[in-house]
Enzyme design. Structure first.
Site, mmCIF file in Angstrom:
data_model
loop_
_atom_site.group_PDB
_atom_site.id
_atom_site.type_symbol
_atom_site.label_atom_id
_atom_site.label_comp_id
_atom_site.label_asym_id
_atom_site.label_seq_id
_atom_site.Cartn_x
_atom_site.Cartn_y
_atom_site.Cartn_z
ATOM 1 N N HIS A 294 0.867 -1.186 0.000
ATOM 2 C CA HIS A 294 0.000 0.000 0.000
ATOM 3 C C HIS A 294 0.902 1.234 0.000
ATOM 4 O O HIS A 294 1.701 1.429 0.927
ATOM 5 C CB HIS A 294 -0.884 -0.019 1.259
ATOM 6 N N ALA A 295 0.775 2.074 -1.047
ATOM 7 C CA ALA A 295 1.711 3.204 -1.212
ATOM 8 C C ALA A 295 1.743 4.075 0.039
ATOM 9 O O ALA A 295 0.739 4.228 0.735
ATOM 10 C CB ALA A 295 1.266 4.048 -2.413
ATOM 11 N N HIS A 324 0.324 11.954 -6.107
ATOM 12 C CA HIS A 324 -0.301 12.027 -4.780
ATOM 13 C C HIS A 324 0.733 11.856 -3.673
ATOM 14 O O HIS A 324 0.828 12.671 -2.751
ATOM 15 C CB HIS A 324 -1.384 10.943 -4.660
ATOM 16 N N GLU A 325 1.561 10.801 -3.803
ATOM 17 C CA GLU A 325 2.561 10.531 -2.757
ATOM 18 C C GLU A 325 3.608 11.640 -2.718
ATOM 19 O O GLU A 325 4.017 12.087 -1.648
ATOM 20 C CB GLU A 325 3.249 9.181 -3.006
ATOM 21 N N HIS A 328 2.646 14.589 -0.692
ATOM 22 C CA HIS A 328 2.933 14.503 0.747
ATOM 23 C C HIS A 328 4.355 14.954 1.040
ATOM 24 O O HIS A 328 4.594 15.741 1.963
ATOM 25 C CB HIS A 328 2.744 13.061 1.234
ATOM 26 N N GLU A 352 -3.673 15.442 2.033
ATOM 27 C CA GLU A 352 -4.102 14.522 0.966
ATOM 28 C C GLU A 352 -4.358 15.245 -0.349
ATOM 29 O O GLU A 352 -4.430 14.629 -1.404
ATOM 30 C CB GLU A 352 -5.379 13.787 1.397
ATOM 31 N N HIS A 454 -7.480 0.761 5.493
ATOM 32 C CA HIS A 454 -7.452 1.801 6.514
ATOM 33 C C HIS A 454 -8.128 1.371 7.800
ATOM 34 O O HIS A 454 -7.919 2.011 8.843
ATOM 35 C CB HIS A 454 -8.101 3.067 5.958
ATOM 36 N N TYR A 464 -9.812 12.070 3.120
ATOM 37 C CA TYR A 464 -9.883 11.971 1.658
ATOM 38 C C TYR A 464 -11.143 12.644 1.130
ATOM 39 O O TYR A 464 -11.139 13.257 0.073
ATOM 40 C CB TYR A 464 -9.834 10.502 1.236
HETATM 41 C C1 LIG Z 1 3.544 7.612 6.967
HETATM 42 C C2 LIG Z 1 2.221 7.680 6.303
HETATM 43 O O1 LIG Z 1 1.302 6.904 6.537
HETATM 44 N N1 LIG Z 1 2.064 8.679 5.423
HETATM 45 C C3 LIG Z 1 0.768 8.911 4.763
HETATM 46 C C4 LIG Z 1 0.758 10.270 4.099
HETATM 47 C C5 LIG Z 1 0.940 11.373 5.129
HETATM 48 O O2 LIG Z 1 0.084 11.422 6.039
HETATM 49 O O3 LIG Z 1 1.905 12.144 4.994
HETATM 50 C C6 LIG Z 1 0.588 7.884 3.644
HETATM 51 O O4 LIG Z 1 1.474 7.716 2.877
HETATM 52 N N2 LIG Z 1 -0.612 7.242 3.545
HETATM 53 C C7 LIG Z 1 -0.837 6.234 2.536
HETATM 54 C C8 LIG Z 1 -1.985 6.604 1.589
HETATM 55 C C9 LIG Z 1 -1.887 5.745 0.333
HETATM 56 C C10 LIG Z 1 -3.058 5.872 -0.668
HETATM 57 C C11 LIG Z 1 -4.411 5.702 -0.029
HETATM 58 O O5 LIG Z 1 -4.547 4.998 0.941
HETATM 59 N N3 LIG Z 1 -5.446 6.307 -0.666
HETATM 60 C C12 LIG Z 1 -6.830 6.050 -0.193
HETATM 61 C C13 LIG Z 1 -7.810 7.110 -0.693
HETATM 62 C C14 LIG Z 1 -7.523 7.674 -2.034
HETATM 63 C C15 LIG Z 1 -8.136 7.110 -3.152
HETATM 64 C C16 LIG Z 1 -7.915 7.658 -4.407
HETATM 65 C C17 LIG Z 1 -7.065 8.774 -4.551
HETATM 66 O O6 LIG Z 1 -6.876 9.342 -5.768
HETATM 67 C C18 LIG Z 1 -6.427 9.313 -3.434
HETATM 68 C C19 LIG Z 1 -6.672 8.757 -2.177
HETATM 69 C C20 LIG Z 1 -7.258 4.660 -0.686
HETATM 70 O O7 LIG Z 1 -6.519 4.085 -1.481
HETATM 71 O O8 LIG Z 1 -8.311 4.212 -0.229
HETATM 72 C C21 LIG Z 1 -2.913 4.763 -1.714
HETATM 73 C C22 LIG Z 1 -2.817 5.386 -3.051
HETATM 74 C C23 LIG Z 1 -3.173 6.840 -2.903
HETATM 75 C C24 LIG Z 1 -2.967 7.179 -1.451
HETATM 76 C C25 LIG Z 1 -1.867 8.090 1.213
HETATM 77 O O9 LIG Z 1 -0.891 8.479 0.577
HETATM 78 O O10 LIG Z 1 -2.815 8.835 1.562
HETATM 79 ZN ZN LIG Z 2 -2.247 10.554 0.803
#
Ligand SMILES: CC(=O)N[C@@H](CC(=O)O)C(=O)NC[C@H](CC1(C(=O)N[C@@H](Cc2ccc(O)cc2)C(=O)O)CCCC1)C(=O)O
Ligand SMILES: [Zn+2]
Length: 592
Positions: A294-295, A324-325, A328, A352, A454, A464
């Site tokens: 999970h990214a 997206h990443e 951050h 986000e 999550h 989100y």
């Molecule tokens: C140390 C730590 O944890 N760091 C935090 C970041 C921080 O707090 O600094 C972090 O890396 N969180 C991981 C999480 C990963 C992803 C995610 O979970 N996305 C949601 C919702 C979504 C869906 C579609 C979309 O276009 C955008 C988001 C899902 O996939 O359901 C997976 C791919 C995209 C973003 C993230 O980057 O938010």
């Molecule tokens: Zn994110």
């Protein structure tokens, strides 16, 4: 530092009032954050149990695997797939199967690409058996301990503790109000996609006036629908913005995708990724060890070390995720000179939104053409609608899911939802808010929310939903700063140093000021509230088009059709007559 119960009590007493009289607002703000200990407020043994449960749930999720779908071997007399045969020795192949398929990239890609409803239904159910069901009890205990920790920090429950990140009273009502304003547009998209899926799969599988079965939307959780673009695109044959093929034909590697994203940031005058980022990030799934795919983006809090961990595939969806990443990391870099306690997003939704804001420009046909990923782009109406539709499958389809995930968890934390209706309440929300239904009957033996990253990882989700609203506010303001004229959805802020400067000014604040003040900076004082106008403006042309296409369709869904469809499809002989009678009775009462 080990907290004895004595010291903890003293600290709580000492910090509970003295600092509130400090005269310097910034110092008062620092203490308001420092005095929230979070889970560290728990007695040592309970803290140990809590972190143990969290690790076990995350491990279950990250190692979960399922068997390959085997259409030939396991058929019930009714023709249904005999799921339970998976684990029983049977004469055809002597032993049960060996679970070999992980979520990433296998199940994700199969859910995206399969067009066989039986296979999709199997994958959907098998993943929940492997990832969700096993952690149901652990999650319930985890909730108890989370609530205890929240109360020790002065909150009524863990939900109130999570919502405190947004620093405004009535945040819950604010989110509800935003959703009410966005729901009509979602229902238009839902009606159109449903009609297209009826064309593809027939009314036996997709009820024309009911909810959409969740396994047919190209995503394990039906949270974004970009993978059904091929079946639903308004004008087939016209320019499609899915540049996955172009990326592959041009030999893009994950590294090249990361460099492309970085160049967008630097074109605005924002920060390049530091040297350590390129040396220490993991941007591809390793072959020698199991990793959590999970990214994620990581700030090592020393002003130098920032990394992304991502199992990058060469697809358009992953190009967006890369932005997206990296968003951050950009935010982490811009507030690195703030005092440590202020090195965070103004609110979690802001964090986000950063990468997604740039991706809104980077995804436009005009921009994709300028970086050579798209051939000839005409400015025709059809191309516009195709583009807006593709964006809506990501941004509008997601809204109800982004909304309901924490609606469900807030109710679990507050005790409104208990173990007696844990899974049923999830499906009430999925049906009522999102208009999707389970492809097979669900019971309180199941724990479907647990099959979404999550929940076992205990990462809040309303961030989100907030991001998907506020990123369009950012987009509108940055486009204004960039001097964009014309429809908002055609704006590309690429290379606008003015837009970059405005974004830098907002993001460098970190959490030193309330996010409402950050919004004021963004809008030059025009507003300090979350506002759905920009996202509605962006999708305006598509909404008009959908409303004309949907003439004659039922907008919305009849919820009882989900139940009837399940009964007919799940091999009624397996369900005792008594249950059938109950369902008939409920429908009778509902219709009277
Ligand atoms: C140390 C730590 O944890 N760091 C935090 C970041 C921080 O707090 O600094 C972090 O890396 N969180 C991981 C999480 C990963 C992803 C995610 O979970 N996305 C949601 C919702 C979504 C869906 C579609 C979309 O276009 C955008 C988001 C899902 O996939 O359901 C997976 C791919 C995209 C973003 C993230 O980057 O938010
Ligand atoms: Zn994110």
């Amino acid at each position: 530092m080990i907290w004895s119960d004595f010291h903890r009590t003293k600290w709580n007493e000492a910090t509970n009032f003295a600092w509130k009289n400090f005269t310097t607002p910034t110092v008062r703000r620092m203490f308001s954050f420092l005095t929230v200990l979070g889970k560290a407020a728990l007695p040592r043994d309970k803290l140990k149990e809590l972190t143990g449960l969290l690790q076990e749930m995350k491990t279950t999720y990250s190692v979960a695997k399922i068997c390959r779908y085997d259409a030939r071997l396991r058929r019930l007399p009714s023709g249904d797939y005999d799921y339970d045969a998976e684990f029983e020795a049977d004469d055809d192949n002597q032993i049960g199967c060996i679970p070999t398929l992980p979520l990433e990239p296998h199940l994700t890609q199969m859910m995206a690409n399969s067009r066989d409803p039986d296979e999709l239904r199997y994958l959907w159910r098998a993943w929940r058996e492997a990832a969700g069901k096993p952690i149901r009890q652990k999650y319930l205990r985890f909730v108890e301990l989370s609530n205890e920790a929240a109360r020790l920090n002065g909150f009524s429950d863990a939900g109130e503790y999570w919502r405190s990140d947004y620093e405004i009273d009535g945040f819950r009502e604010e989110v509800e109000e935003l959703w009410q304003k966005l729901s009509p547009l979602y229902q238009q998209l839902h009606a159109y996609v449903r009609a297209k899926l009826v064309e593809k799969y027939g009314e036996e599988v997709v009820p024309r006036r009911g909810p959409i079965p969740a396994h047919l939307l190209g995503n394990m959780w039906a949270q974004t629908w970009t993978n059904v673009l091929d079946m639903t695109i308004p004008y087939p044959g016209r320019t499609s913005v899915d540049v996955t093929n172009a990326l592959r034909i041009q030999g893009y590697s994950p590294l090249a995708m990361f460099r492309l994203a970085e160049e967008f940031f630097t074109s605005l005058g924002l920060e390049p990724m530091p040297q350590t980022f390129w040396q220490r990030s993991m941007i591809q799934k390793p072959t020698d060890r199991e990793v959590v795919c999970h990214a994620s983006a990581w700030d090592f809090c020393n002003g130098r070390d920032y990394r992304i961990k991502q199992c990058t595939e060469v697809t358009m969806e992953h190009l967006v995720t890369t932005h997206h990443e990296m968003g951050h990391i950009q935010y982490d870099l811009l507030y690195r000179n703030q005092p440590f306690i202020f090195r965070d997003g103004a609110n979690p939704g802001f964090h986000e939104a950063v990468g997604d804001v740039l991706a809104l420009s980077a995804s436009t046909p005009r921009h994709l053409q300028s970086v050579g990923l798209l051939g000839n782009v005409d400015d025709s109406y059809e191309t516009d609608i195709n583009f807006l539709f593709a964006m809506a499958l990501d941004k509008i389809a997601f809204l109800p899911f982004g909304y309901l995930m924490d609606q469900w968890r807030w109710e679990v934390f507050s005790g409104d939802t208990t173990s007696s209706n844990l899974n049923n309440r999830w499906w009430e929300l999925r049906l009522g808010v999102q208009g999707v239904s389970p492809p097979v009957p669900r019971t309180e033996e199941d724990f479907d929310p647990g099959a979404k990253f999550h929940v076992p990882a205990n990462v809040p989700y309303v961030r989100y939903f907030v991001s998907f609203v506020v990123q369009f506010q950012f987009h509108a303001e940055l486009c204004k700063a960039a001097g964009h004229e014309g429809p908002l959805h055609r704006c590309d802020i690429y290379r606008s140093v003015k837009a970059g400067r405005l974004l830098r000014n907002v993001l460098s604040l970190g959490k030193s000021r309330p996010w409402t003040e950050a919004l004021s900076v963004l809008t030059s004082g025009r507003t300090n509230k979350l506002d759905v106008e920009p996202i509605l403006e962006y999708f305006g042309p598509l909404r008009t088009w959908l409303e004309s296409q949907n003439r004659g369709e039922l907008i919305g869904w009849r919820e009882n059709e989900a139940i009837v469809l399940q009964v007919t499809r799940s091999n009624a002989s397996l369900i005792t007559g008594a249950v059938l009678a109950v369902i008939a009775l409920v429908l009778l009462v509902a219709l009277v």
